[in-house]
Scaffold this active site. Sequence first.
Site, PDB file in Angstrom:
ATOM      1  N   HIS A   1       0.840  -1.206   0.000  1.00 42.38           N
ATOM      2  CA  HIS A   1       0.000   0.000   0.000  1.00 42.38           C
ATOM      3  C   HIS A   1       0.875   1.256   0.000  1.00 42.38           C
ATOM      4  CE1 HIS A   1      -4.023  -1.555   0.095  1.00 42.38           C
ATOM      5  NE2 HIS A   1      -3.832  -2.252   1.206  1.00 42.38           N
TER       6      HIS A   1
ATOM      7  N   TYR B   1      -8.672   5.192  -2.892  1.00 39.85           N
ATOM      8  CA  TYR B   1      -9.150   4.036  -2.128  1.00 39.85           C
ATOM      9  C   TYR B   1     -10.673   4.013  -2.083  1.00 39.85           C
ATOM     10  CZ  TYR B   1      -8.381   0.260   1.220  1.00 39.85           C
ATOM     11  OH  TYR B   1      -8.330  -0.965   1.841  1.00 39.85           O
TER      12      TYR B   1
ATOM     13  N   GLU C   1      -6.322  -2.572  -3.603  1.00 38.95           N
ATOM     14  CA  GLU C   1      -6.307  -3.771  -2.748  1.00 38.95           C
ATOM     15  C   GLU C   1      -5.713  -4.972  -3.483  1.00 38.95           C
ATOM     16  OE1 GLU C   1      -6.949  -5.002   0.318  1.00 38.95           O
ATOM     17  OE2 GLU C   1      -6.729  -2.908   0.830  1.00 38.95           O
TER      18      GLU C   1
ATOM     19  N   HIS D   1     -12.426  -4.537  -0.653  1.00 38.11           N
ATOM     20  CA  HIS D   1     -11.930  -5.871  -0.307  1.00 38.11           C
ATOM     21  C   HIS D   1     -12.789  -6.974  -0.918  1.00 38.11           C
ATOM     22  CE1 HIS D   1     -10.111  -3.407   2.939  1.00 38.11           C
ATOM     23  NE2 HIS D   1      -9.101  -4.233   2.771  1.00 38.11           N
TER      24      HIS D   1
END
Lengths: 111, 359
Positions: free
Chosen positions: B182, B193, B202, B280
């Site tokens: 990251h 993000y 991610e 995610h």
Amino acid sequence: MTDEAGCGGEARMRVDGGFAHLPGRASDSCVPLERLPGDERAELTRLADAAGFFDCAPEPAVARPDARTYTIGLTIDGRSRDLQVAEPIRDPALAALVSTVRRITRERGGV
Amino acid sequence: MCTLTHRHAIHCILPPYILSRIAEHGSPELRGKAIRALLVDPSIRMVRATTAGPVIGSVARLRSAAGNVLTPSPLRTIRDAKGKPEAPGATVVRREGEAPTGDPAVDEAYDGLGATFALYWEAYQRDSIDDAGLPLDATVHYDQDYDNAFWDGTQMVFGDGDGELFNRFTLALDVIGHELTHGVTEREAGLAYFNQSGALNESISDVFGSLVKQKALGQDAAAADWLIGEGLFTPKVKGSALRSMKAPGTAYDDPVLGKDPQPAHMDDFVRTNQDNGGVHINSGIPNRAFYLAATAIGGNAWDRAGTIWYNALLDPNVRANTDFAGFARVTVDVAGRLYGAGSADATAVGAAWSDVGVS
């Protein structure tokens, strides 16, 4: 309304995001303060006051990778507020409050 | 003398006690220089002390070698938050070069930072997160019952898990590689993000986190398990890991946690307001694209497939708002530049994205 022991309020918590984001666990938790022992209620009030929770200016909750966003709510002694806080929480007093409400709602939570 | 060209000038100016002070309290950049100086300094002082005046032969060669910083090496500092919600933790528990402490979280973080540094340097010649030797800092034992690890912009932060569903987050090497990546993404493409760019952010962390693990284990693409976070779940959880790059949506299926929600194809893309737009969740799609490309190309995934993804991350056409399709185009373009437009590698990359419905 609150009683002499300061009951009648509640602590609320919602956790969003994180490396281990699990949609199945993302739900609101709420704990009536009357479920807490007196010393724990007093500690929660002390932490809220130390963090200036009911008065502090909200900071924009900018998402950092894998950091969580907490929606923390408290109703204590007639005062009530919901605040969105994103990690990293730089204010130690606010970090301690979030940690405590997270623990309380996890251990004693229900919806 | 400091008149010669020198990588870190402060090491020949300042005495060790001042360097130590800077290493402890200076800015990240100064800390890096001071720590490097402290690491190099003893050998230089020893050589200087024994080589006053003209020197020839082996001593001269040693003196020459001591004056040069050759291969970059990590500059790790592990701090302990001792269960408090504070990062950086108040206590430094292991510095670069120090022996293992016996605390698994501390030593896993230290080793994991080293393995991640090694992948980036040895495979892509990148010197740390910023490609300029940035010190690698981590805080362990963050808060209590804390089921998370995150990159806070300057360091990695690891919780110990709640012991009921999750173990400590340093347990999985790919998690450490994931968090450091990251930092790399932040300094390169700067992928926002949120929504697709966030899911791509991610995914890139999952890709290089997995490559850190594969390289450390010496596994090629065919042998790798392509799991993310294997070992994080306690035995109470019905699941093997948090995510599967090979088969998104199959990593866990548990009465408490629910079923792994990751899609493997754009047809199943999840639209949600949670988790910054499902960063995610939808990362499963580009994750599987990398898995398909890497296994089709064959060999060690960090070699050709990893090089393509790494160079795509550095490509100026990948920006903050780049989506899956935009990144796919750049990876195909990069594969063509590196290995030839009609090469098996470029063809494999194009086919991989097509197989997950990204075009």
